[in-house]
Design an enzyme around this catalytic site. Structure first.
Site, PDB file in Angstrom:
ATOM      1  CG  ASP A 167      -1.502  -1.339   1.542  1.00  0.00           C
ATOM      2  OD1 ASP A 167      -1.368  -2.245   0.713  1.00  0.00           O
ATOM      3  OD2 ASP A 167      -2.094  -1.481   2.614  1.00  0.00           O
ATOM      4  CD  GLU A 394       1.594  -5.494   9.418  1.00  0.00           C
ATOM      5  OE1 GLU A 394       1.636  -4.885  10.515  1.00  0.00           O
ATOM      6  OE2 GLU A 394       0.839  -5.155   8.484  1.00  0.00           O
TER       7      GLU A 394
END
Ligand code: 9WN
Length: 430
Positions: A167, A394
């Site tokens: 993103d 993550e």
């Protein structure tokens, strides 16, 4: 290694919600599209049945036009737990069975379905797993190659940074700069409740994401090429599409369909990648901005992802780029998401440098695909060392190996299981 396997299993069990798995319990409390494909690729080593259900749950939310939505909302989770939630997307306009978003993510699903099948073919056949999934996967790829061929060059376009899966990539800065952000006080970000603002996208960029999603929604999610303010041909999405078409050829053989059209499509996407996105001087694939009509000069891990495509003619050149100071293969933790030598590099901010497990795993597959076995083994060992030290985070800082972003992240755990299981290049492959 047994401890690591047990710990990975605990993460996946903790993040399971009925038939699907959330990426991270607080930050991402619903089912995400490409996350679930990576999760299935790990779950198949634990329970092939559960891996099948993961993919079936996602494909159960497929739209009539073939798109697989990037989020399938969990009705048991409060609607405001994640922004933008189900009320924002208004998916009832196009899909009335389950609440979903209206954008997509990269197509890892056919690969995940094929490898899930291989984990227990007899069980999968008894459940007609591939017979049921094949037409849905065909519709998904048709959507990508027809409705989303916005540039007319045989590649699928990405119309929102969230669709790219990366993103906040610096490659989106210039195309995004054309978009007017929705003011920060018009909505409430939920991601900052669970992650540091210094690691996440800025408010201005978030406002642009919201603007692009709202505009697409307000046009009824119509894929009219002229209407998009942001439209990109991304090498990661298209490399995964080529890989997925190879997987579809294998699936077709299993379900007594013709594999040939899939092999032809895989070859056509591979050709289009090399003619439209390859930069021979830089030795990397670049994203193409369809609104600004030019390639975007940023070197990101997306530009290395075509290494996973069987028969890619420029594979050795890509491996040289991976080993260069820009990506530091063998010298840094996993594969950085962005050029380590670029001015915009950040080791901590979301997709602007940190190493992610899923993109590193794609590169690991690519190294094996093109017989760079020593590099592949070293990368695999370094990924496992990193996760053993940093936990199932993550993402990590490529230079320090420090864990960042969400804890107990599902695809990090799932792909750890895959790396632990796939010790030799003779493992299950399409
Ligand atoms: C938006 C779930 C997803 C991943 C993406 C990652 C991040 C979401 C967000 O989390 O995106 O889709 O809120 O930032 O960039 O790749 O699928 O893990």
């Amino acid at each position: 290694m047994t401890d690591l396997r047990d710990a990975a299993i605990r993460v996946l069990i903790g993040n399971a919600r009925g038939l699907s798995t959330v990426p991270a319990s607080r930050l991402y409390p619903h089912q995400w599209s490409w996350d679930s494909a990576f999760i299935a690729l790990g779950l198949r080593h634990l329970s092939p049945h559960r891996a099948q259900l993961e993919l079936e749950a996602l494909l159960g939310a497929q739209w009539a036009d073939g798109r697989i939505p990037h989020i399938v909302f969990d009705p048991a989770t409060p609607a405001d737990a994640y922004f933008p939630g189900p009320d924002f997307w208004q998916p009832h306009r196009r899909h009335d069975r389950v609440a979903t978003s209206g954008i997509i993510q990269p197509p890892v699903h056919a690969l995940a379905a094929w490898e899930t099948f291989l984990a227990d073919p007899a069980h999968a056949r008894r459940r007609s797993f591939l017979d049921r999934l094949y037409p849905r996967l065909q519709a998904w790829h048709r959507y990508l190659l027809n409705d989303r061929d916005l540039g007319g060059g045989g590649l699928a376009a990405t119309v929102h940074p969230w669709e790219s899966g990366m993103d906040n990539s610096p490659a989106w800065d210039a195309p995004l700069a054309r978009i007017t952000p929705v003011p920060a006080d018009a909505y409430r970000r939920r991601d900052l409740d669970h992650a540091g603002a210094d690691q996440r996208p800025t408010d201005d960029d978030y406002g642009r994401y919201v603007r692009l999603a709202a505009d697409y929604r307000d046009r009824g999610y119509a894929d009219d090429a002229a209407a998009f303010g942001f439209a990109i041909e991304d090498p990661l999405t298209n490399a995964l599409l080529a890989v997925a078409e190879h997987a579809m050829a294998a699936i077709a053989k299993e379900v007594d369909a013709d594999p040939q059209p899939h092999l032809e499509r895989a070859a056509a996407v591979t050709d289009a990648l090399t003619t439209r996105l390859w930069d021979p001087q830089a030795g990397i694939f670049l994203a193409r901005d369809l609104v600004g009509s030019d390639t975007i000069g940023h070197h990101t891990v997306a530009g290395l992802a075509p290494l996973a495509v069987p028969g890619l003619p420029v594979a050795d050149r890509l491996v040289a780029t991976l080993r260069s100071d820009r990506f530091g293969l063998g010298r840094v933790a996993m594969v950085p998401s962005y050029d380590l030598t670029a001015a915009e590099y950040s080791g901590t901010r979301y997709w602007r440098g940190p190493s992610w497990f899923n993109t590193s795993w794609i590169i690991w597959r690519g190294l094996r695909e093109h017989s760079h076995l020593r590099d592949a083994d070293r990368l695999r060992d370094s990924m496992l060392d990193t996760v053993a030290t940093a936990g199932f985070r993550e993402y990590v800082d490529p230079l320090s190996g420090r864990g960042l972003g969400a804890d107990d992240f599902s695809w990090t755990a799932a792909l750890t299981l895959d790396l632990l299981a796939e010790q030799s290049p003779e493992g299950s492959r399409c």
